[in-house]
Design a protein around this motif. Structure first.
Motif, mmCIF file in Angstrom:
data_model
loop_
_atom_site.group_PDB
_atom_site.id
_atom_site.type_symbol
_atom_site.label_atom_id
_atom_site.label_comp_id
_atom_site.label_asym_id
_atom_site.label_seq_id
_atom_site.Cartn_x
_atom_site.Cartn_y
_atom_site.Cartn_z
ATOM 1 N N LYS A 1 0.871 -1.181 0.000
ATOM 2 C CA LYS A 1 0.000 0.000 0.000
ATOM 3 C C LYS A 1 0.902 1.223 0.000
ATOM 4 N N HIS A 2 0.690 2.126 -0.944
ATOM 5 C CA HIS A 2 1.398 3.411 -0.965
ATOM 6 C C HIS A 2 0.397 4.500 -0.617
ATOM 7 N N ASP A 3 0.692 5.248 0.416
ATOM 8 C CA ASP A 3 -0.180 6.362 0.801
ATOM 9 C C ASP A 3 0.261 7.594 0.020
ATOM 10 N N LEU A 4 -0.636 8.160 -0.759
ATOM 11 C CA LEU A 4 -0.305 9.349 -1.548
ATOM 12 C C LEU A 4 -0.658 10.565 -0.696
ATOM 13 N N THR A 5 0.367 11.100 -0.059
ATOM 14 C CA THR A 5 0.158 12.143 0.950
ATOM 15 C C THR A 5 -0.474 13.398 0.368
ATOM 16 N N ILE A 6 -0.318 13.589 -0.931
ATOM 17 C CA ILE A 6 -0.797 14.821 -1.562
ATOM 18 C C ILE A 6 -2.307 15.001 -1.400
ATOM 19 N N ASN A 7 -3.061 13.889 -1.373
ATOM 20 C CA ASN A 7 -4.518 14.017 -1.185
ATOM 21 C C ASN A 7 -5.122 12.892 -0.346
ATOM 22 N N GLY A 8 -4.270 12.125 0.324
ATOM 23 C CA GLY A 8 -4.790 11.119 1.254
ATOM 24 C C GLY A 8 -5.298 9.842 0.614
ATOM 25 N N THR A 9 -5.124 9.691 -0.710
ATOM 26 C CA THR A 9 -5.564 8.461 -1.374
ATOM 27 C C THR A 9 -4.523 7.358 -1.142
ATOM 28 N N HIS A 10 -4.911 6.124 -1.482
ATOM 29 C CA HIS A 10 -4.044 4.968 -1.234
ATOM 30 C C HIS A 10 -3.949 4.139 -2.513
ATOM 31 N N LEU A 11 -2.740 3.837 -2.916
ATOM 32 C CA LEU A 11 -2.535 2.947 -4.065
ATOM 33 C C LEU A 11 -2.233 1.553 -3.526
ATOM 34 N N ILE A 12 -3.159 0.638 -3.802
ATOM 35 C CA ILE A 12 -2.989 -0.756 -3.372
ATOM 36 C C ILE A 12 -2.413 -1.537 -4.552
ATOM 37 N N ILE A 13 -1.350 -2.274 -4.294
ATOM 38 C CA ILE A 13 -0.724 -3.076 -5.352
ATOM 39 C C ILE A 13 -0.972 -4.550 -5.074
ATOM 40 N N GLY A 14 -1.466 -5.238 -6.101
ATOM 41 C CA GLY A 14 -1.701 -6.677 -5.994
ATOM 42 C C GLY A 14 -0.964 -7.421 -7.095
ATOM 43 N N SER A 15 -0.579 -8.652 -6.806
ATOM 44 C CA SER A 15 0.055 -9.488 -7.832
ATOM 45 C C SER A 15 -0.961 -10.513 -8.325
ATOM 46 N N TYR B 1 4.045 19.479 -12.402
ATOM 47 C CA TYR B 1 4.602 18.322 -11.692
ATOM 48 C C TYR B 1 4.562 18.560 -10.194
ATOM 49 N N GLU B 2 4.027 17.609 -9.442
ATOM 50 C CA GLU B 2 3.919 17.749 -7.989
ATOM 51 C C GLU B 2 4.791 16.770 -7.217
ATOM 52 N N GLN B 3 4.709 15.487 -7.566
ATOM 53 C CA GLN B 3 5.403 14.466 -6.769
ATOM 54 C C GLN B 3 5.775 13.269 -7.635
ATOM 55 N N LYS B 4 6.795 12.547 -7.178
ATOM 56 C CA LYS B 4 7.142 11.258 -7.790
ATOM 57 C C LYS B 4 7.161 10.214 -6.683
ATOM 58 N N HIS B 5 6.421 9.118 -6.896
ATOM 59 C CA HIS B 5 6.477 7.996 -5.962
ATOM 60 C C HIS B 5 7.174 6.840 -6.669
ATOM 61 N N ASP B 6 8.251 6.360 -6.085
ATOM 62 C CA ASP B 6 8.959 5.209 -6.657
ATOM 63 C C ASP B 6 8.313 3.942 -6.106
ATOM 64 N N LEU B 7 7.812 3.105 -7.005
ATOM 65 C CA LEU B 7 7.166 1.864 -6.580
ATOM 66 C C LEU B 7 8.245 0.786 -6.565
ATOM 67 N N THR B 8 8.769 0.552 -5.371
ATOM 68 C CA THR B 8 9.947 -0.312 -5.235
ATOM 69 C C THR B 8 9.678 -1.734 -5.698
ATOM 70 N N ILE B 9 8.422 -2.133 -5.709
ATOM 71 C CA ILE B 9 8.102 -3.525 -6.041
ATOM 72 C C ILE B 9 8.569 -3.910 -7.449
ATOM 73 N N ASN B 10 8.564 -2.944 -8.373
ATOM 74 C CA ASN B 10 9.040 -3.271 -9.732
ATOM 75 C C ASN B 10 9.783 -2.116 -10.394
ATOM 76 N N GLY B 11 10.163 -1.105 -9.619
ATOM 77 C CA GLY B 11 11.000 -0.038 -10.172
ATOM 78 C C GLY B 11 10.268 1.004 -11.006
ATOM 79 N N THR B 12 8.927 0.918 -11.056
ATOM 80 C CA THR B 12 8.176 1.924 -11.813
ATOM 81 C C THR B 12 8.033 3.204 -10.986
ATOM 82 N N HIS B 13 7.581 4.266 -11.645
ATOM 83 C CA HIS B 13 7.470 5.566 -10.988
ATOM 84 C C HIS B 13 6.088 6.151 -11.255
ATOM 85 N N LEU B 14 5.434 6.566 -10.190
ATOM 86 C CA LEU B 14 4.142 7.240 -10.334
ATOM 87 C C LEU B 14 4.384 8.747 -10.227
#
Lengths: 209, 209
Positions: free
Chosen positions: A140-154, B137-150
């Motif tokens: 789970k990545h918390d996107l602090t900019i607006n409080g949303t949550h990115l859930i990652i599933g495999s 541009y506001e923010q970059k989140h690095d998704l460590t699980i696979n190296g992608t960038h949000l």
């Protein structure tokens, strides 16, 4: 042309802004997410913020609104580490939309979707859905900019009608009647223009037939 | 039905897996992202990993593959803090797809897209695009699980054909010929089923007309 600045958008009436910004980013995937809590009580909810994150490993992201009220789907995913994505077709998009109402009992019952289960996947699937994806909660990545949550599933399991899978792995979602949505509430089927070949600078893209 | 386990997916031939997993998540938005580097050299690239993050503030997310090779769009966004999203229609999806080839000069020139600029937005727009979005541009989140960038951008400017905006703010993308894509290379126009009213438990969703 209608032009909006950042100030125009922020000062717009909230329903207008919600519709405008939700539809601005283009057509979206729209699916039913199936979960259960630790007691086995099922939940089914419609989501349009689903994103492909990578093919190897096969990862999917789902964006959740801020967890400031009860969010059964989010809570169930974190509690049980399991969820399913089930595509919607032109025959059941109305029932799928209806899952977003406030129900006392499971949306599977309220909205008339039949359950199915697969060995090794804790969460329930929508029986007969044209594409069924079983996933394991990873991050789970918390996107602090607006409080949303990115859930990652495999992706642990994928079930698709045979005839829709091309030799090269492409799934012909259109042939399955899978719908797309725009904004918060508009549902559409699709009309294929073409599949195009891998782009190279020395020639125009060709149709893949 | 064709069923795939996590092992089946991981052991599949890589092109098959890429097509399968890229199309599994459903129809996607597909747009041209316009940027420039600090020297003002422009770039135009097609993206289908675009996600609505929130309406207030108005935020958009774009997923980038791992930054292990030169990625002009990502580098330009970080360097100049500015980018544009321009929707694609049925008349130019072939040229839009062609931007993904390896070009020496700007894709605006190579693929025949005319530039336009808007006061206060550093990045170039595609002239005549049915929807043009200017972002900071506001923010970059690095998704460590696979190296992608949000990458998260805030909407600073929105330009849409008047006649496509409903009274409630909904943008009728279908009337503008905006396309959706599935997988890596399949383009589609849409056929509206219905807009449905806000879902309530005590009645079926009604058509919004």
């Amino acid at each position: 042309m209608a032009q909006f600045s950042a100030e125009d958008i922020q000062s717009a009436q909230s329903e207008f802004r919600r519709n405008l910004i939700n539809s601005a980013t283009g057509f979206k995937s729209v699916s039913l997410i199936g979960t259960a809590n630790k007691e086995g009580e099922t939940n089914l909810a419609i989501f349009s913020q689903i994103i492909h994150l990578g093919a190897s490993p096969a990862l999917v992201g789902i964006l959740f609104r801020p967890h400031t009220v009860v969010r059964h789907t989010l809570e169930n995913i974190i509690a049980t580490k399991s969820f399913t994505i089930n595509h919607i077709d032109a025959d059941n998009y109305r029932e799928a939309h209806h899952t977003s109402a406030r129900w006392d009992e499971s949306e599977f019952i309220s909205c008339g979707f039949e359950l199915s289960y697969v060995d090794g996947i804790g969460a329930p699937f929508v029986k007969g859905a044209p594409v069924q994806i079983g996933l394991k909660y990873e991050q789970k990545h918390d996107l602090t900019i607006n409080g949303t949550h990115l859930i990652i599933g495999s992706i642990q399991y994928l079930n698709i009608a045979d005839e829709a899978i091309s030799e090269d792995g492409f799934i012909d979602l259109e042939s399955l009647g899978v719908v797309t949505c725009s904004g918060l509430d508009s549902y559409h089927t699709t009309l294929k223009l073409a599949r195009l070949s891998y782009a190279k600078a020395d020639h125009q893209p060709k149709d893949i037939t």
